[in-house]
Design a protein around this motif. Structure first.
Motif, PDB file in Angstrom:
ATOM      1  N   THR A   1       5.281   3.684  -1.286  1.00 33.30           N
ATOM      2  CA  THR A   1       4.574   2.423  -1.502  1.00 33.30           C
ATOM      3  C   THR A   1       5.397   1.309  -0.891  1.00 33.30           C
ATOM      4  O   THR A   1       6.544   1.069  -1.291  1.00 33.30           O
ATOM      5  CB  THR A   1       4.334   2.167  -2.997  1.00 33.30           C
TER       6      THR A   1
ATOM      7  N   HIS B   1       1.653   4.824   1.678  1.00 29.98           N
ATOM      8  CA  HIS B   1       1.498   5.419   3.011  1.00 29.98           C
ATOM      9  C   HIS B   1       2.091   6.820   3.048  1.00 29.98           C
ATOM     10  O   HIS B   1       3.170   7.047   2.500  1.00 29.98           O
ATOM     11  CB  HIS B   1       2.232   4.579   4.060  1.00 29.98           C
TER      12      HIS B   1
ATOM     13  N   ARG C   1       0.834  -1.200   0.000  1.00 29.91           N
ATOM     14  CA  ARG C   1       0.000   0.000   0.000  1.00 29.91           C
ATOM     15  C   ARG C   1       0.868   1.248   0.000  1.00 29.91           C
ATOM     16  O   ARG C   1       2.035   1.212   0.375  1.00 29.91           O
ATOM     17  CB  ARG C   1      -0.890   0.034   1.236  1.00 29.91           C
TER      18      ARG C   1
END
Length: 132
Positions: free
Chosen positions: A131, A18, A16
């Motif tokens: 990422t 962040h 993900r």
């Protein structure tokens, strides 16, 4: 600058993107260690460009992001002493054995097959996103 990432530090989820800092938190020539992965990730500002690398030297597992950031020395026979430093603040050197790694690519001239992991960095407004 780096604080050890102990077991109490929350880890950011892999896969993900962040928000890890603001642009003001990492001025040029500095970095911040963030809790991504097992060893953490160093987010660097090299002349206004942001890079993120694993805090792990593949040589003997040293804390890479505790090392100094500087340029690379090359031979230039046209200058006294035959050596010049180029590409200031674009390489980090492991504090244990001084292996140098390019922040942008993670490669090392010492043993190119032992490159380090790099992470995608994006700036959105004043936020720096990595990422994992």
């Amino acid at each position: 600058m780096d604080l050890p990432l102990g077991p109490e530090a929350p880890r950011l989820a892999p896969g993900r993107e962040h928000v890890v800092a603001t642009v003001d938190e990492i001025p040029p020539g500095t970095h911040k260690l963030v809790p991504i992965g097992r060893y953490g990730v160093g987010v660097y500002n090299a002349g206004g460009e942001f890079y993120a690398i694993a805090n792990y030297c593949p040589h003997e597992g040293g804390p890479l992001c505790s090392g100094r950031v500087r340029g690379r020395t090359i031979v230039d026979e046209s200058v006294p002493g035959d050596a010049v430093t180029v590409r200031d603040d674009e390489f980090v050197y492991c504090p244990w054995h001084q292996w140098g790694f390019e922040l942008a690519t993670g490669t090392t001239a010492v043993k190119p097959e032992w490159s380090i992991r790099t992470y995608r960095v994006r700036v959105d407004g004043s936020d720096i996103l990595v990422t994992a």
